[in-house]
Design an enzyme around this catalytic site. Structure first.
Site, PDB file in Angstrom:
ATOM      1  N   THR A   1       0.869  -1.172   0.000  1.00  0.00           N
ATOM      2  CA  THR A   1       0.000   0.000   0.000  1.00  0.00           C
ATOM      3  C   THR A   1       0.905   1.220   0.000  1.00  0.00           C
ATOM      4  O   THR A   1       1.659   1.424   0.943  1.00  0.00           O
ATOM      5  CB  THR A   1      -0.849   0.024   1.280  1.00  0.00           C
TER       6      THR A   1
ATOM      7  N   ALA B   1      -8.130  -9.506   3.501  1.00  0.00           N
ATOM      8  CA  ALA B   1      -8.467  -9.301   4.911  1.00  0.00           C
ATOM      9  C   ALA B   1      -7.800 -10.425   5.685  1.00  0.00           C
ATOM     10  O   ALA B   1      -7.881 -11.589   5.287  1.00  0.00           O
ATOM     11  CB  ALA B   1      -9.978  -9.336   5.112  1.00  0.00           C
TER      12      ALA B   1
ATOM     13  N   CYS C   1      -3.424  -1.550   8.610  1.00  0.00           N
ATOM     14  CA  CYS C   1      -3.691  -0.709   7.432  1.00  0.00           C
ATOM     15  C   CYS C   1      -4.592   0.496   7.653  1.00  0.00           C
ATOM     16  O   CYS C   1      -4.317   1.563   7.132  1.00  0.00           O
ATOM     17  CB  CYS C   1      -4.307  -1.555   6.314  1.00  0.00           C
TER      18      CYS C   1
ATOM     19  N   GLN D   1      -5.498   2.750  10.011  1.00  0.00           N
ATOM     20  CA  GLN D   1      -4.977   4.024  10.491  1.00  0.00           C
ATOM     21  C   GLN D   1      -3.867   4.541   9.590  1.00  0.00           C
ATOM     22  O   GLN D   1      -3.843   5.705   9.206  1.00  0.00           O
ATOM     23  CB  GLN D   1      -4.474   3.867  11.926  1.00  0.00           C
TER      24      GLN D   1
ATOM     25  N   PHE E   1      -6.076  -7.757  17.199  1.00  0.00           N
ATOM     26  CA  PHE E   1      -6.990  -6.692  16.767  1.00  0.00           C
ATOM     27  C   PHE E   1      -8.322  -7.235  16.266  1.00  0.00           C
ATOM     28  O   PHE E   1      -9.311  -6.514  16.190  1.00  0.00           O
ATOM     29  CB  PHE E   1      -6.332  -5.754  15.744  1.00  0.00           C
TER      30      PHE E   1
END
EC number: 1.1.1.22
Length: 480
Positions: A128, A160, A272, A274, A334
């Protein structure tokens, strides 16, 4: 035979290349990385990352047309297509610190490609990256080209965690961005031919470079925005006696909105969301668009607010002090079904409680004590840099203990915070937990996994995000 080399053997490079090798037996795929321990793990029985289904695929292809190596230069030199999926962390110092992406690792990869190449290459951005990175990479390659032609493509990853293999087998879309020149279009077609082995043609989208780069940041910003939207509503629900689960269900029934990503929680995490939004904010600011930047900043502000609101609730409910009290933390990852703790909301919640002198006992089925201690001792954004650049064995946070059993973690505790939605937390024997806790016994459910009414019957004082408040909590307003 087409040869593919991928630089970077992490969460993106490993699974993506394994699936390409699995679906395209005629293509040789080599994943290279400078980290010898990481490559050794990919070549061993115990892979370095946990993803349902990954093991079988790697073990089936490894040694046939899928290889893992530290000989970066050899395999880059031989490849026709080079994927780059190296870290692009948030900068911690200098221009744009705390927002801009750090492209150090990216640039050194590009310079290495230019140094070792002896034939034309297609270079594919997989990490990214901020919009216009491709242009910078193109400049480095063309200024060092020695007569070799390079085509840069952007092919962002939409995985994901926890469902990565499924996402790769059956993607919603594969996005390929390239130059609108004949050579650029030819390069797009070459990459398209790889994916066409298993992805239907109509799901392979082609765009210009900037659209592909921006689509990735925009997709993550939209997803994170949905979570912050429902979390903002959860605060209002608590203030008015509405139930956020009912509100979200009613809202999600609208086919234009849909039900996904509408679960109120203690906040989003992961490597990713934030990072990408901060990046988007920085790009907007650099392009003279402060109003747009502020709009997206708000998504992160609500996420931070949600975490601090949760900590305030815990402290306010317990007579405004948690000093010296044992508080159990159930779940540190998370989200469920992954051992990943990057940017997990549990870090901020734990730090907030430790700041108020609480004693913390943590249990998570997939996360080791070493990792939890590292996360709690590390500065923001440090996690995204290579291990050898991270602070050396951080001093353990002594107010924290880590157990391998939920009942052990909750024994003698004043309160329990549920911070990850692991399925096993729904099935715990809460009556047994209640009997072994200090009274009054509190449960703070940051993921809405337990039934508050049943727990109240046992005797707990319960706080569930966005649900009508326990009479006890109404008398003790949480000051944010």
């Amino acid at each position: 035979m087409v040869k593919i080399c991928c630089i970077g053997a992490g969460y993106v490079g490993g699974p993506t290349m394994a699936v390409i090798a699995f679906k395209c037996p005629s293509i040789e795929v080599v994943v290279v990385d400078i980290s010898a321990t990481r490559i050794a793990a990919w070549n061993s029985e115990q892979l370095p990352i946990y993803e349902p289904g990954l093991d079988e695929i790697v073990k089936q292809c490894r040694g046939k047309n899928l290889f893992f190596s530290t000989d970066v230069e050899k395999y880059v030199r031989e490849a026709d297509i080079v994927f780059v999926s190296v870290n692009t962390p948030t900068k911690t110092r200098g221009l744009g610190a705390g927002k801009a992406a750090d492209l150090t690792y990216w640039e050194s990869a590009a310079r290495m490609i230019a140094d070792v190449s002896q034939s034309d290459k297609i270079v594919v951005e997989k990490s990214t990256v901020p919009v216009k990175t491709a242009e910078a990479i193109e400049k480095i390659l063309t200024h060092n080209s020695k007569g070799i032609n390079y085509q840069i493509l952007s092919n962002p990853e939409f995985l994901a965690e926890g469902t990565a293999i499924q996402d790769l087998f059956n993607p919603d879309r594969v996005l390929i961005g390239g130059r609108e020149t004949p050579e650029g279009q030819k390069a797009i077609q070459a990459l398209k031919n790889v994916y066409a082995h298993w992805v239907p043609e109509e799901r392979i989208l082609t765009t210009n470079l900037w659209s592909a780069e921006l689509s990735k940041l925009a997709a993550n910003a939209f997803l994170a925005q949905r979570i912050s939207s429902v979390n903002a509503i959860s605060a209002l629900c608590e203030a008015t006696g509405a139930n956020v689960a009912e509100v979200a269900y009613a809202v999600g029934k609208d086919s234009r909105i849909g039900p996904k990503f509408l679960n109120a929680s203690v906040g989003f995490g992961g490597s990713c969301f934030q990072k990408d939004i901060l990046n988007l904010v920085y790009i907007c600011e650099c392009n003279g668009l402060p109003e747009v930047a502020n709009y997206w900043k708000q998504v992160i502000k609500i996420n931070d607010y949600q975490k601090s609101r949760f900590v305030n609730r815990v402290v306010a409910s317990m007579f405004n002090t948690v000093s010296g009290k044992k508080i159990a933390i159930l779940g540190f990852a998370f989200k469920k079904d992954t051992g990943d703790t990057r940017e997990t909301p549990a870090i901020d919640v734990c730090k907030g409680l430790i700041g108020d002198k609480a004693k913390i006992s943590i249990y998570d089925p997939q996360v080791t004590e070493d990792q939890i201690q590292r996360n709690l001792a590390m500065n923001k954004f440090d996690w995204d840099h290579p291990i050898h650049l991270q602070p050396m064995s951080p001093t353990a946070v002594k107010e924290v203990s880590v157990t391998w059993d939920a009942y052990e973690a909750t024994k003698g505790a004043h309160g329990v915070c549920i911070l990850t939605e692991w399925d096993e937390f729904k099935k715990l024997d809460y009556a047994k937990i209640y009997d072994n806790m200090q009274k009054p016994a509190f449960i703070f459910d940051g993921r809405n996994v337990v039934d508050p009414e049943k727990l109240r019957e046992i005797g707990f004082i319960v706080y569930s995000i966005g649900k009508p408040l326990d009479p006890w909590l109404k008398d003790m307003p949480a000051v944010a």
